[in-house]
Design a protein around this motif. Structure first.
Motif, PDB file in Angstrom:
ATOM      1  N   GLU A  66      10.622  10.742  -6.387  1.00 36.20           N
ATOM      2  CA  GLU A  66      10.665   9.805  -5.275  1.00 36.20           C
ATOM      3  C   GLU A  66       9.984   8.488  -5.628  1.00 36.20           C
ATOM      4  O   GLU A  66      10.477   7.406  -5.298  1.00 36.20           O
ATOM      5  N   ARG A  67       8.851   8.572  -6.305  1.00 31.98           N
ATOM      6  CA  ARG A  67       8.115   7.361  -6.702  1.00 31.98           C
ATOM      7  C   ARG A  67       8.974   6.463  -7.588  1.00 31.98           C
ATOM      8  O   ARG A  67       9.059   5.256  -7.374  1.00 31.98           O
ATOM      9  N   VAL A  68       9.627   7.046  -8.579  1.00 29.27           N
ATOM     10  CA  VAL A  68      10.444   6.258  -9.503  1.00 29.27           C
ATOM     11  C   VAL A  68      11.616   5.614  -8.755  1.00 29.27           C
ATOM     12  O   VAL A  68      11.907   4.440  -8.955  1.00 29.27           O
ATOM     13  N   LEU A  69      12.271   6.371  -7.887  1.00 31.93           N
ATOM     14  CA  LEU A  69      13.422   5.840  -7.160  1.00 31.93           C
ATOM     15  C   LEU A  69      13.025   4.781  -6.139  1.00 31.93           C
ATOM     16  O   LEU A  69      13.650   3.727  -6.050  1.00 31.93           O
ATOM     17  N   GLN A  70      11.981   5.034  -5.352  1.00 36.16           N
ATOM     18  CA  GLN A  70      11.610   4.148  -4.253  1.00 36.16           C
ATOM     19  C   GLN A  70      10.776   2.947  -4.680  1.00 36.16           C
ATOM     20  O   GLN A  70      11.013   1.840  -4.221  1.00 36.16           O
ATOM     21  N   VAL A  71       9.791   3.169  -5.543  1.00 41.07           N
ATOM     22  CA  VAL A  71       8.870   2.094  -5.904  1.00 41.07           C
ATOM     23  C   VAL A  71       9.325   1.349  -7.156  1.00 41.07           C
ATOM     24  O   VAL A  71       9.385   0.124  -7.178  1.00 41.07           O
ATOM     25  N   GLU A  72       9.650   2.091  -8.183  1.00 42.55           N
ATOM     26  CA  GLU A  72      10.049   1.469  -9.447  1.00 42.55           C
ATOM     27  C   GLU A  72      11.501   0.997  -9.421  1.00 42.55           C
ATOM     28  O   GLU A  72      11.909   0.225 -10.271  1.00 42.55           O
ATOM     29  N   LYS A  73      12.297   1.520  -8.476  1.00 43.97           N
ATOM     30  CA  LYS A  73      13.722   1.189  -8.356  1.00 43.97           C
ATOM     31  C   LYS A  73      14.471   1.495  -9.649  1.00 43.97           C
ATOM     32  O   LYS A  73      15.276   0.711 -10.132  1.00 43.97           O
ATOM     33  N   CYS A  74      14.186   2.661 -10.210  1.00 45.38           N
ATOM     34  CA  CYS A  74      14.793   3.100 -11.461  1.00 45.38           C
ATOM     35  C   CYS A  74      15.404   4.478 -11.278  1.00 45.38           C
ATOM     36  O   CYS A  74      15.078   5.190 -10.340  1.00 45.38           O
ATOM     37  N   ALA A  75      16.256   4.847 -12.212  1.00 42.56           N
ATOM     38  CA  ALA A  75      16.757   6.223 -12.256  1.00 42.56           C
ATOM     39  C   ALA A  75      15.681   7.077 -12.936  1.00 42.56           C
ATOM     40  O   ALA A  75      14.911   6.578 -13.750  1.00 42.56           O
ATOM     41  N   PHE A  76      15.624   8.356 -12.585  1.00 48.48           N
ATOM     42  CA  PHE A  76      14.634   9.247 -13.177  1.00 48.48           C
ATOM     43  C   PHE A  76      15.321  10.468 -13.774  1.00 48.48           C
ATOM     44  O   PHE A  76      16.167  11.086 -13.121  1.00 48.48           O
TER      45      PHE A  76
END
Length: 163
Positions: A66-76
């Motif tokens: 969730e952190r990567v998708l929401q904050v970093e705006k990246c795929a994980f």
């Protein structure tokens, strides 16, 4: 991992291992976190290898997804491997996509690209296992601080390289 891309999680400074742009779509950054686990360890012994891979993958997704998708705006993509070389489902998809992109760019067949990637992965996993069993025996890393005498550091490295 301990050195990589910053990603805050739960108030701690967690770090992801690998970042790449253009894996899943052009100009979109993908962040990966890698875990190699021993499928024969007591914590995994009661699980099949496939179930253990899924368990470790879900732990990574809960920790970073969730952190990567929401904050970093990246795929994980959690890249999970067992010490006997089995890849988790996300790792399989990630490596298949990378092989497809390499084959398109280099005009080589997909089978040659995936074989090359798997061969490199096998050697990397082997190196990781050997280092974890016997410890790192490479050259000592010199930490540079404000008190470091740069002339002494340079001379030490110069002399070591020339003798």
């Amino acid at each position: 991992g301990s050195s990589g891309i910053n990603a805050e999680y739960g108030g701690t400074n967690a770090r992801l291992d690998v970042g790449a742009t253009g894996v899943w779509s052009p100009n979109v950054k993908s962040l990966c976190d890698i875990r190699v686990f021993n499928s024969l360890a007591p914590s995994n012994a009661s699980l099949s290898v496939e179930d253990a891979l899924r368990k470790h993958e879900q732990e990574k997704i809960r920790a970073y997804g969730e952190r990567v998708l929401q904050v970093e705006k990246c795929a994980f993509s959690p890249l999970i491997f067992s010490t006997n070389g089995v890849m988790g489902p996300s790792a399989e998809r990630f490596y298949a996509q990378v092989a497809r992109l390499i084959s398109l760019k280099t005009k080589q067949s997909y089978s040659d690209s995936i074989r090359y990637i798997r061969q490199r992965l096998s050697f990397s996993l082997l190196k990781t296992i050997i280092v974890s069993r016997r410890g790192f025996r490479g050259t000592k890393v010199t930490r540079v601080t404000e008190e470091t005498d740069y002339n002494l550091l340079y001379m030490t490295r110069f002399n070591a390289d020339n003798f």
